[in-house]
Design a protein around this motif. Structure first.
Motif, PDB file in Angstrom:
ATOM      1  N   PRO A  17      49.611  41.985 -77.190  1.00 30.42           N
ATOM      2  CA  PRO A  17      48.511  42.379 -76.291  1.00 30.42           C
ATOM      3  C   PRO A  17      47.133  42.132 -76.904  1.00 30.42           C
ATOM      4  CG  PRO A  17      49.480  44.322 -77.302  1.00 30.42           C
ATOM      5  CD  PRO A  17      50.340  43.164 -77.715  1.00 30.42           C
ATOM      6  N   ALA A  18      46.743  40.885 -76.965  1.00 28.38           N
ATOM      7  CA  ALA A  18      45.494  40.506 -77.640  1.00 28.38           C
ATOM      8  C   ALA A  18      44.266  41.125 -76.981  1.00 28.38           C
ATOM      9  CB  ALA A  18      45.366  38.987 -77.668  1.00 28.38           C
ATOM     10  N   ALA A  19      44.228  41.159 -75.648  1.00 31.01           N
ATOM     11  CA  ALA A  19      43.064  41.725 -74.958  1.00 31.01           C
ATOM     12  C   ALA A  19      42.939  43.222 -75.234  1.00 31.01           C
ATOM     13  CB  ALA A  19      43.181  41.464 -73.462  1.00 31.01           C
ATOM     14  N   ALA A  20      44.065  43.923 -75.233  1.00 31.94           N
ATOM     15  CA  ALA A  20      44.036  45.359 -75.534  1.00 31.94           C
ATOM     16  C   ALA A  20      43.625  45.604 -76.975  1.00 31.94           C
ATOM     17  CB  ALA A  20      45.405  45.978 -75.250  1.00 31.94           C
ATOM     18  N   TYR A  21      44.073  44.732 -77.877  1.00 31.11           N
ATOM     19  CA  TYR A  21      43.691  44.845 -79.293  1.00 31.11           C
ATOM     20  C   TYR A  21      42.178  44.700 -79.439  1.00 31.11           C
ATOM     21  CZ  TYR A  21      43.314  43.802 -84.287  1.00 31.11           C
ATOM     22  OH  TYR A  21      42.958  43.818 -85.619  1.00 31.11           O
ATOM     23  N   GLU A  22      41.603  43.681 -78.799  1.00 31.60           N
ATOM     24  CA  GLU A  22      40.167  43.456 -78.921  1.00 31.60           C
ATOM     25  C   GLU A  22      39.380  44.612 -78.313  1.00 31.60           C
ATOM     26  OE1 GLU A  22      36.633  41.365 -80.007  1.00 31.60           O
ATOM     27  OE2 GLU A  22      38.705  41.491 -80.728  1.00 31.60           O
ATOM     28  N   ALA A  23      39.853  45.167 -77.203  1.00 29.13           N
ATOM     29  CA  ALA A  23      39.177  46.315 -76.602  1.00 29.13           C
ATOM     30  C   ALA A  23      39.183  47.508 -77.552  1.00 29.13           C
ATOM     31  CB  ALA A  23      39.852  46.681 -75.278  1.00 29.13           C
ATOM     32  N   LEU A  24      40.308  47.734 -78.237  1.00 31.72           N
ATOM     33  CA  LEU A  24      40.378  48.817 -79.224  1.00 31.72           C
ATOM     34  C   LEU A  24      39.444  48.543 -80.390  1.00 31.72           C
ATOM     35  CD1 LEU A  24      41.615  51.324 -80.596  1.00 31.72           C
ATOM     36  CD2 LEU A  24      43.488  49.863 -81.388  1.00 31.72           C
ATOM     37  N   ASN A  35      38.792  42.884 -89.282  1.00 27.48           N
ATOM     38  CA  ASN A  35      39.666  43.494 -88.286  1.00 27.48           C
ATOM     39  C   ASN A  35      39.968  42.567 -87.117  1.00 27.48           C
ATOM     40  OD1 ASN A  35      38.026  46.420 -89.125  1.00 27.48           O
ATOM     41  ND2 ASN A  35      40.252  46.425 -88.969  1.00 27.48           N
ATOM     42  N   THR A  36      39.300  41.423 -87.046  1.00 27.31           N
ATOM     43  CA  THR A  36      39.512  40.540 -85.911  1.00 27.31           C
ATOM     44  C   THR A  36      40.942  40.014 -85.901  1.00 27.31           C
ATOM     45  OG1 THR A  36      38.761  38.585 -87.124  1.00 27.31           O
ATOM     46  CG2 THR A  36      37.095  39.794 -85.851  1.00 27.31           C
ATOM     47  N   LEU A  37      41.424  39.724 -84.710  1.00 30.06           N
ATOM     48  CA  LEU A  37      42.769  39.177 -84.592  1.00 30.06           C
ATOM     49  C   LEU A  37      42.844  37.814 -85.279  1.00 30.06           C
ATOM     50  CD1 LEU A  37      45.454  40.052 -83.416  1.00 30.06           C
ATOM     51  CD2 LEU A  37      44.860  38.869 -81.294  1.00 30.06           C
ATOM     52  N   ALA A  38      41.728  37.087 -85.293  1.00 28.86           N
ATOM     53  CA  ALA A  38      41.698  35.790 -85.975  1.00 28.86           C
ATOM     54  C   ALA A  38      42.005  35.947 -87.460  1.00 28.86           C
ATOM     55  CB  ALA A  38      40.333  35.131 -85.788  1.00 28.86           C
ATOM     56  N   TRP A  39      41.366  36.920 -88.100  1.00 32.34           N
ATOM     57  CA  TRP A  39      41.622  37.150 -89.527  1.00 32.34           C
ATOM     58  C   TRP A  39      43.036  37.666 -89.739  1.00 32.34           C
ATOM     59  CZ3 TRP A  39      38.829  36.212 -93.940  1.00 32.34           C
ATOM     60  CH2 TRP A  39      39.355  36.754 -95.115  1.00 32.34           C
ATOM     61  N   MET A  40      43.483  38.572 -88.885  1.00 38.03           N
ATOM     62  CA  MET A  40      44.797  39.177 -89.053  1.00 38.03           C
ATOM     63  C   MET A  40      45.931  38.170 -88.872  1.00 38.03           C
ATOM     64  SD  MET A  40      44.734  42.296 -89.989  1.00 38.03           S
ATOM     65  CE  MET A  40      43.253  43.121 -90.547  1.00 38.03           C
ATOM     66  N   THR A  41      45.829  37.304 -87.881  1.00 37.87           N
ATOM     67  CA  THR A  41      46.900  36.326 -87.681  1.00 37.87           C
ATOM     68  C   THR A  41      46.952  35.324 -88.825  1.00 37.87           C
ATOM     69  OG1 THR A  41      45.413  35.027 -86.254  1.00 37.87           O
ATOM     70  CG2 THR A  41      46.940  36.541 -85.170  1.00 37.87           C
ATOM     71  N   VAL A  65      45.551  52.553 -78.319  1.00 41.82           N
ATOM     72  CA  VAL A  65      44.752  53.510 -79.078  1.00 41.82           C
ATOM     73  C   VAL A  65      45.027  53.438 -80.572  1.00 41.82           C
ATOM     74  CG1 VAL A  65      44.465  55.107 -77.150  1.00 41.82           C
ATOM     75  CG2 VAL A  65      46.461  55.336 -78.664  1.00 41.82           C
ATOM     76  N   LEU A  66      45.992  52.603 -80.980  1.00 43.89           N
ATOM     77  CA  LEU A  66      46.288  52.443 -82.404  1.00 43.89           C
ATOM     78  C   LEU A  66      46.903  51.073 -82.637  1.00 43.89           C
ATOM     79  CD1 LEU A  66      46.742  53.578 -85.359  1.00 43.89           C
ATOM     80  CD2 LEU A  66      49.019  54.253 -84.563  1.00 43.89           C
ATOM     81  N   CYS A  67      46.415  50.389 -83.657  1.00 48.76           N
ATOM     82  CA  CYS A  67      47.089  49.192 -84.151  1.00 48.76           C
ATOM     83  C   CYS A  67      47.015  49.220 -85.668  1.00 48.76           C
ATOM     84  CB  CYS A  67      46.460  47.908 -83.613  1.00 48.76           C
ATOM     85  SG  CYS A  67      47.353  46.421 -84.166  1.00 48.76           S
ATOM     86  N   LEU A  68      48.170  49.353 -86.290  1.00 50.15           N
ATOM     87  CA  LEU A  68      48.234  49.416 -87.750  1.00 50.15           C
ATOM     88  C   LEU A  68      49.264  48.399 -88.241  1.00 50.15           C
ATOM     89  CD1 LEU A  68      47.236  50.803 -90.295  1.00 50.15           C
ATOM     90  CD2 LEU A  68      48.987  52.558 -89.978  1.00 50.15           C
ATOM     91  N   PRO A  69      48.799  47.213 -88.661  1.00 58.39           N
ATOM     92  CA  PRO A  69      49.720  46.194 -89.182  1.00 58.39           C
ATOM     93  C   PRO A  69      49.987  46.430 -90.664  1.00 58.39           C
ATOM     94  CG  PRO A  69      47.506  45.275 -88.949  1.00 58.39           C
ATOM     95  CD  PRO A  69      47.428  46.718 -88.560  1.00 58.39           C
ATOM     96  N   LEU A  70      51.232  46.688 -91.006  1.00 63.31           N
ATOM     97  CA  LEU A  70      51.607  47.049 -92.366  1.00 63.31           C
ATOM     98  C   LEU A  70      52.536  45.994 -92.962  1.00 63.31           C
ATOM     99  CD1 LEU A  70      52.347  50.837 -91.792  1.00 63.31           C
ATOM    100  CD2 LEU A  70      50.317  49.855 -92.886  1.00 63.31           C
ATOM    101  N   VAL A  71      52.285  45.650 -94.199  1.00 62.70           N
ATOM    102  CA  VAL A  71      53.110  44.678 -94.918  1.00 62.70           C
ATOM    103  C   VAL A  71      53.962  45.437 -95.921  1.00 62.70           C
ATOM    104  CG1 VAL A  71      53.114  42.684 -96.454  1.00 62.70           C
ATOM    105  CG2 VAL A  71      51.410  42.851 -94.621  1.00 62.70           C
ATOM    106  N   ALA A  97      38.126  48.754 -90.932  1.00 64.70           N
ATOM    107  CA  ALA A  97      38.089  50.024 -90.222  1.00 64.70           C
ATOM    108  C   ALA A  97      39.499  50.343 -89.754  1.00 64.70           C
ATOM    109  CB  ALA A  97      37.149  49.940 -89.028  1.00 64.70           C
ATOM    110  N   LEU A  98      39.840  51.620 -89.708  1.00 69.39           N
ATOM    111  CA  LEU A  98      41.118  52.032 -89.160  1.00 69.39           C
ATOM    112  C   LEU A  98      41.028  51.923 -87.640  1.00 69.39           C
ATOM    113  CD1 LEU A  98      43.945  53.314 -89.661  1.00 69.39           C
ATOM    114  CD2 LEU A  98      42.823  55.543 -89.307  1.00 69.39           C
ATOM    115  N   LEU A  99      41.823  51.034 -87.053  1.00 71.01           N
ATOM    116  CA  LEU A  99      41.771  50.837 -85.603  1.00 71.01           C
ATOM    117  C   LEU A  99      42.620  51.910 -84.924  1.00 71.01           C
ATOM    118  CD1 LEU A  99      41.788  46.975 -85.065  1.00 71.01           C
ATOM    119  CD2 LEU A  99      39.892  48.554 -85.464  1.00 71.01           C
TER     120      LEU A  99
END
Length: 406
Positions: A17-24, A35-41, A65-71, A97-99
């Motif tokens: 859900p890229a649009a929802a991610y950017e809105a958050l 925090n951008t999806l570009a950097w994360m991908t 309301v939350l996106c936490l990508p963990l490795v 930032a903590l999204l």
């Protein structure tokens, strides 16, 4: 409305859900380009075979309301393997930032969900910024961990751009800047501003990576282009960010060749001074200081509000922005040890070290005090030694710890 949680294994999937991610991301006021999806991908594509990505999404209705990508990876402490979780992008994301846009109860449930889905000894989130005057949501996790630690990673110098910057800087920095400008003018080099797009970012990265490779950063393997994996990571990330208009570069060119550069990211009127290097044969030009001044002038022309050092060393930072800073921002490292036997063992070891550390520091101080008189009594005339990396940094080029291979 209570949050519902969902796990994903990739940010690159077509159904993410890229649009929802950017809105958050945009709702979280202290978000950064990292925090951008570009950097994360791009960070996801740089993961190694021993690393697994787990993306926790939290929803309230149709709103993310939350996106936490963990490795998840295995790290060794005292030679023993432990399962550890880091935020995606570590260690090259300079500020995150903590999204999350949820209440304390849902934040607590998120921690339970993480422990259930990805058993681990340690969950560590590095380089987090926090809104001034607000308590972090992560404080809720401290009370529900076997051991919790919140410690400062660094204090980043910040320069607020104002009308005063139209005037020449005063004091010792003015002398150093004038001297650097004279040397640069004498050799015929020129300063240039570049706002790359997706088509020009690749060739530009190739040019600046060649500068880094022969600089002291390349010699010591601490640059952002240190190996093929990092090189591909930076190429994907900055190409995608350049397509969004977020990349800025100032270069010093001699006969059309880049001999020094500063690479930055610009968002919300804030320029993050991310990386720089120079050719060693031009070290005496003092180009880093001149290019930093060019950031400020560019900011005046385009109405930027801040210039940040992105990240600095916690102790003995020599970033040149300290000469011009008008304030500081703090980065924090949060560590949460689980209740599993491995987490209890690691947390116990941390608490033991925290009790032992003051005594060790006092012993080192007494030892240093005892050695000093003997060193002062030694003959003063000694063979000159090459400049240490710290001296090279003081000449003008800063290596952020987060840019190093840890």
């Amino acid at each position: 409305m209570a949050a519902r949680f969902e796990w994903r294994t990739s940010l690159c999937a077509t159904d993410f859900p890229a649009a929802a991610y950017e809105a958050l991301r945009l709702r979280v006021k202290d978000h950064t380009p990292f925090n951008t999806l570009a950097w994360m991908t791009a960070s996801e594509q740089a993961l190694t075979a021993g690393q697994r990505l787990h993306v926790l999404l939290g929803w309230q209705g149709d709103e993310l309301v939350l996106c936490l990508p963990l490795v998840a990876c295995v790290e060794r402490f005292a030679g023993l393997p432990f399962q550890v979780l880091h935020h995606l992008g570590y260690p090259l994301a300079d500020r995150l930032a903590l999204l999350a846009s949820m209440d304390a109860g849902d934040v607590r449930k998120a921690l339970v969900e993480i422990r259930r889905h990805v058993p681990h000894a340690l969950l560590q989130l590095n380089e987090l910024s926090e809104p001034v005057g607000e308590e972090s949501l992560l404080s809720e996790w401290m009370a529900h961990s076997s051991t919790g630690e919140r410690r400062i990673s660094c204090r980043v110098p910040v320069h607020v751009i104002s009308d005063a910057d139209h005037q020449e800087v005063s004091g010792d920095p003015r002398y150093k800047l004038r001297r650097a400008r004279k040397r640069i003018a004498a050799c015929g080099a020129q300063v240039r501003r570049i706002t790359p797009d997706a088509s020009t970012m690749g060739p530009l990265l190739q040019a600046i990576s060649e500068v880094e490779a022969v600089s002291w950063k390349g010699d010591e393997g601490v640059g952002i282009f240190a190996d093929e994996r990092h090189r591909q990571w930076m190429d994907r990330a900055f190409t995608a960010l350049a397509a969004q208009g977020l990349v800025r570069v100032v270069v010093l060119e001699l006969d059309g060749r880049c001999i020094s550069y500063r690479l930055g990211l610009l968002e919300q009127g804030r320029l993050y001074d991310y990386n720089l290097a120079f050719l060693p044969q031009y070290a005496d030009l003092g180009s880093g200081r001149v290019l930093l001044e060019e950031w400020i002038r560019w900011g005046l022309d385009e109405h930027w509000r801040w210039i940040d050092a992105s990240r600095v060393s916690l102790e003995n930072s020599s970033h040149q922005l300290h000469e011009r800073m008008t304030g500081q921002l703090e980065h924090w490292r949060w560590s949460f040890y689980s209740w599993r036997p491995s987490g209890l063992a690691l947390g116990g070891a941390l608490r033991f070290w925290q009790r032992l550390k003051p005594g060790v520091q006092r012993w080192k101080a007494r030892r240093a005090a005892a050695v000093k008189p003997a060193a002062e009594a030694a003959p003063a005339a000694k063979t000159a030694t090459p400049a240490a990396p710290t001296e090279k940094i003081m000449e003008g080029e800063h290596a952020s710890p987060s840019h190093s291979q840890r």
